[in-house]
Design an enzyme around this catalytic site. Structure first.
Site, PDB file in Angstrom:
ATOM      1  CG  HIS A 171      -5.251   3.769   0.349  1.00 26.85           C
ATOM      2  ND1 HIS A 171      -4.804   2.502   0.098  1.00 26.85           N
ATOM      3  CD2 HIS A 171      -6.484   3.854  -0.202  1.00 26.85           C
ATOM      4  CE1 HIS A 171      -5.744   1.844  -0.585  1.00 26.85           C
ATOM      5  NE2 HIS A 171      -6.766   2.642  -0.783  1.00 26.85           N
TER       6      HIS A 171
ATOM      7  CG  ASP B 248      -2.301   0.569   0.920  1.00 26.61           C
ATOM      8  OD1 ASP B 248      -2.329   1.765   0.594  1.00 26.61           O
ATOM      9  OD2 ASP B 248      -3.325  -0.126   1.017  1.00 26.61           O
TER      10      ASP B 248
ATOM     11  CB  SER C 198      -9.048   0.438  -0.798  1.00 27.81           C
ATOM     12  OG  SER C 198      -8.451   0.629  -2.034  1.00 27.81           O
TER      13      SER C 198
END
Ligand SMILES: *[C@@H]1O[C@H](CO)[C@@H](O)[C@H](O)[C@H]1NC(C)=O
Ligand SMILES: *[C@@H]1O[C@H](CO)[C@@H](O)[C@H](O)[C@H]1NC(C)=O
Ligand SMILES: *[C@@H]1O[C@H](CO)[C@@H](O)[C@H](O)[C@H]1NC(C)=O
Ligand SMILES: *[C@@H]1O[C@H](CO)[C@@H](O)[C@H](O)[C@H]1NC(C)=O
Ligand SMILES: *[C@@H]1O[C@H](CO)[C@@H](O)[C@H](O)[C@H]1NC(C)=O
Ligand SMILES: *[C@@H]1O[C@H](CO)[C@@H](O)[C@H](O)[C@H]1NC(C)=O
Ligand SMILES: *[C@@H]1O[C@H](CO)[C@@H](O)[C@H](O)[C@H]1NC(C)=O
Ligand SMILES: *[C@@H]1O[C@H](CO)[C@@H](O)[C@H](O)[C@H]1NC(C)=O
Length: 736
Positions: free
Chosen positions: A199, A137, A526
């Protein structure tokens, strides 16, 4: 989560438009390609020099300069800057499986676990802290409360990973690496595994974050934040940057994670459209992970709701779509006439009083050349500041909130087109998003009085949530590349998920938003992916010897059924259904598969023996030999692509392994599709097991002459039931 790619794409585009003569004078006609060569049988050093010699053969003396990354562990190959001509030459060389251009791939909680019926108090194995989840990520924010290592012993003995740059690992985050083969960093980026985007911190904490009490976003949805396996260790592989996640870096991360000894790989990123299998770094990397017993879980991507939008296609990957339930967070708008309209948003602001309410179509900036037909959508710069300042504005579209804020609005009521709005987010001013019916009511009220007023309230919990459905953004099947495999495999919560956030990452993308928060609520496949990775790890703590396919089967056959009335694209939206963690722990039977089964499928899909040999490193077997051993991939779902009015006569061989009660009798229950003339049968329809680990086979046959298939997708299901376990597989017939 939107990572900005537009800039990079535009630059690439410009390069393509340059006249050939100009290109030839520089290296700009070279683009990054991945040269993939399959399984590696050599040692590290000899592989590396072999790659350089190969490149020298086509590039000449400058080979070293154009080489970016060499892969030489579980699989081999390299990435390099190449011209089209060099690509052609390399493609023809012995041992090369595929040569494909590098892409900039996209990145695609508290209460979500409770909603799944997975309470804080579930039984946990004492070996949970031996499990290592590899997270591909944007990096991680190690100071988050979700990642403190209080009470953790040293890393498991098998761990071989490292921590790069000035990143200090602890006993929770035991590995941290970053990959950027082209060496080009945006000035806003941290050249380390540290996360400045948010994220990666968010997804890692959803999979394996510690239990953190009283987590909330600016007072909203206060509760306990925790990962699926809060005691597991985290290994960070930063491959996603402001421009996206580059193919060559993703492949490096797979190589490293496999060698480091992770147990599960979670990837909340992928291709925005499906590729051929050997041109897809996620498919390639996860194949080699599967060979080493590591399951890769990937998000289906956010390109829905159109069909064939999933970029996650490989049968050995677990592909996850995003589910949600009816708005569990509502943002009421009270109008001056007393009417309350329940919109949706993430609104932590409390307004002190009623404010004047105006319609954006009534307040265009005329001197700047705008009229009401433009300003009604709150287009940037289209609003007249003098008329908007200090008021709440009704817009006929979803905006970023920035145009209203810059015009001086106190709050904004936005309008979304469909029946549901899932991409709810945070804004820099009070916002509530309403549907068009609600917007018309508000507009009528504005017209009805000289002095319309409103107040946007702080968001509140809605306890009237209903059954889960698939978010419209979630990418859909059918599988564009391997049509015999149903994708996505299942869904998990992916809307308004609360999880850890770096204080340096803004919660909106609006310039100047400086609110620092330790937790944030965001949406996407996600967010769904690490829910499944966490439960896959949870299953592995109790069943350390299970193969990736066995874990995948347990998750799929126990998933909660979802309604085709809400999602008319049915299994192409939700696969086997919605994640059910507690049931996944006790699947009863599993559909196991290993490398040979997958290879046999590839042979049937038309890949050559030569490609297969490179992929597996087995230099003797041929497709015809392999296909004799196994014909059907032992997959826990069934899909039959057909033609309108065609006679269907398909059969599938499957084998289930008993992991439930030693002696048990399972009966087959068929849910017949609601279409006349379609017949599903199972032979035998009773399976009697005498011991754990016993395997029994059966045949599913589907016959039909579908006269009028109005619906492009017709679904049924096979459920094996012993009274304790219900082992369910969807059966889908569709006209592509
Ligand atoms: C938890 O473990 C105990 C003891 O092994 C067992 O009796 C109980 O059924 C388990 N509970 C669940 C929900 O699995
Ligand atoms: C240490 O990390 C910071 C970011 O936190 C980065 O700017 C700096 O370059 C790093 N130093 C080294 C030696 O990697
Ligand atoms: C408003 O502006 C648009 C674009 O500038 C133009 O096409 C349209 O005709 C205008 N509408 C009115 C009612 O003037
Ligand atoms: C109208 O737009 C112009 C150009 O963007 C800007 O300078 C001006 O301040 C705006 N006027 C109002 C009243 O918003
Ligand atoms: C308009 O609304 C404001 C605020 O609610 C109120 O103070 C004012 O008296 C109203 N004016 C008229 C003409 O209704
Ligand atoms: C819950 O939702 C249903 C269906 O939308 C609605 O009919 C009902 O009034 C709602 N109940 C409450 C308490 O809001
Ligand atoms: C490949 O085949 C050669 C001989 O044909 C053999 O010597 C070699 O060991 C084989 N390699 C592998 C990895 O099986
Ligand atoms: C299923 O297995 C049987 C026996 O192994 C075999 O004869 C048959 O061809 C297989 N069918 C399919 C569709 O693979």
């Amino acid at each position: 989560m939107a990572i900005q790619h537009s800039l990079i794409f535009n630059i690439c585009f410009l390069l393509l438009l340059l006249p050939k003569s100009i290109q030839a004078e520089s290296d700009s006609n070279r683009k990054v390609y991945v040269v993939y060569m399959g399984h590696n049988a050599r040692d590290d050093a000899s592989t590396s020099s072999f790659h350089l010699r190969m490149l020298q053969e086509v590039v000449g003396r400058d080979a070293k300069k154009h080489m970016l990354q060499r892969y030489s562990k579980s699989f081999h190959g390299f990435s390099a800057r190449l011209t089209e001509e060099e690509v052609k030459k390399l493609s023809g060389m012995e041992g090369v499986v595929s040569v494909f251009p590098s892409k900039s791939n996209k990145l695609a909680t508290a209460s979500s676990w409770d909603f799944l019926g997975f309470p804080l108090t579930v039984n946990r194995s004492t070996t949970e802290s031996d499990i290592i989840i590899g997270v591909f990520d944007t990096g991680i924010w190690p100071e988050s409360a979700s990642f403190t290592d209080l009470g953790y012993g040293p890393p498991p003995a098998k761990w071989k990973g490292i921590c790069e740059a000035n990143f200090t690992c602890n006993n929770k985050i035991i590995g941290a690496r970053y990959f950027k083969a082209d060496g080009i960093y945006d000035p806003k980026e941290l050249k380390s595994p540290r996360d400045s985007d948010g994220h990666g911190t968010h997804t890692a904490s959803t999979a394996a974050g510690n239990v953190v009490r009283n987590a909330n976003l600016l007072g909203l949805q206060s509760g306990i934040a925790r990962g699926g396996v809060p005691r597991a260790r985290i290994a960070v592989y930063k491959v996603c940057w402001i421009e996206g996640c580059r193919s060559e870096d993703v492949l490096s991360a797979f190589e490293a994670a496999i060698a480091d000894g992770v147990d599960i790989i979670t990837v909340s990123a992928g291709l925005t459209s499906a590729e051929e299998l050997f041109n897809d770094v996620y498919a390639i990397g996860s194949f080699h992970a599967m060979q080493k017993g590591i399951l890769t879980v990937q998000s289906a991507m956010n390109e829905g709701p159109m069909p064939q939008t999933t970029g996650s296609i490989a049968p050995w990957i677990l592909s996850v779509g995003a589910s949600t339930k009816n708005p569990d967070l509502i943002t009421p708008v009270r109008l001056g006439n007393g009417i309350v309209v329940n919109g949706v948003s993430i609104n932590p602001f409390t307004l002190d009083r009623m404010y004047p309410l105006i319609y954006a179509g009534d307040v265009p900036n005329i001197t700047a050349g705008f009229n009401g037909s433009i300003s009604r959508f709150c287009v940037p710069n289209s609003l007249d500041k003098n008329l908007v300042k200090g008021k709440i504005i009704l817009c006929d579209a979803i905006s970023t909130g920035e145009p209203e804020m810059l015009a001086g609005a106190v709050g904004s009521i936005m309008t979304y087109p469909g029946p549901y709005f899932e991409l709810v987010r945070s804004y820099t001013l009070p916002v509530s998003a309403v549907n068009s019916e609600q917007a018309i009511r508000i507009a009528r009220y504005i017209q009805s009085t000289r002095n319309a007023t409103a107040i946007i309230m702080k968001s509140e919990d809605d306890n009237n949530a209903t059954r889960p459905y698939v978010a419209s953004f979630s990418s859909r099947g059918p599988n564009p590349t391997i049509t015999s495999i149903l994708k996505p495999d299942l869904t998990a919560p992916g809307v308004r998920i609360l999880a850890a956030w770096p204080p340096v990452a803004p919660i909106t993308e609006v310039e100047g938003d400086r609110r620092a928060v330790p937790f944030n609520m965001i949406s996407g496949t996600s967010m769904a992916c690490p829910h499944v990775s966490g439960i896959a790890a949870y299953i592995k703590t109790f069943n350390p010897t299970w193969s990736p396919a066995a874990i995948k089967s347990a998750l799929m056959t126990t998933a909660s059924t979802m309604s085709a009335r809400i999602n008319t694209d049915a299994e192409f939206a939700y696969g086997a259904g919605n994640l059910n963690p507690i049931k996944a722990m006790k699947p009863g039977l599993i559909y196991d598969a290993d490398e040979v089964d997958y290879v046999s499928l590839l042979c049937q899909e038309g890949y050559s023996s030569q490609h297969i040999r490179s992929l597996t490193g087995d230099n003797s077997s041929s497709c015809s030999q392999i296909m004799e051993q196994t014909k059907d991939l032992n997959y826990p779902s069934f899909v039959i692509p057909t033609l309108r009015k065609k006679v269907i006569d398909s059969s599938f061989n499957r084998t289930v392994t008993n992991v439930g009660s030693a002696t048990s009798t399972y009966r087959a229950f068929i849910t017949q599709p609601l279409v006349s003339g379609l017949r599903i049968q199972v032979e035998p329809n009773v399976l009697r097991f005498q011991h754990i680990g016993q395997k029994l086979s059966f045949k599913v046959s589907v016959q039909a002459t579908i006269q009028n298939l109005d619906n492009p997708i017709v679904s049924g299901a096979l459920t094996w039931d012993d009274g304790l376990h219900q082992v369910r597989s969807p059966i889908v017939v569709h006209v592509p």
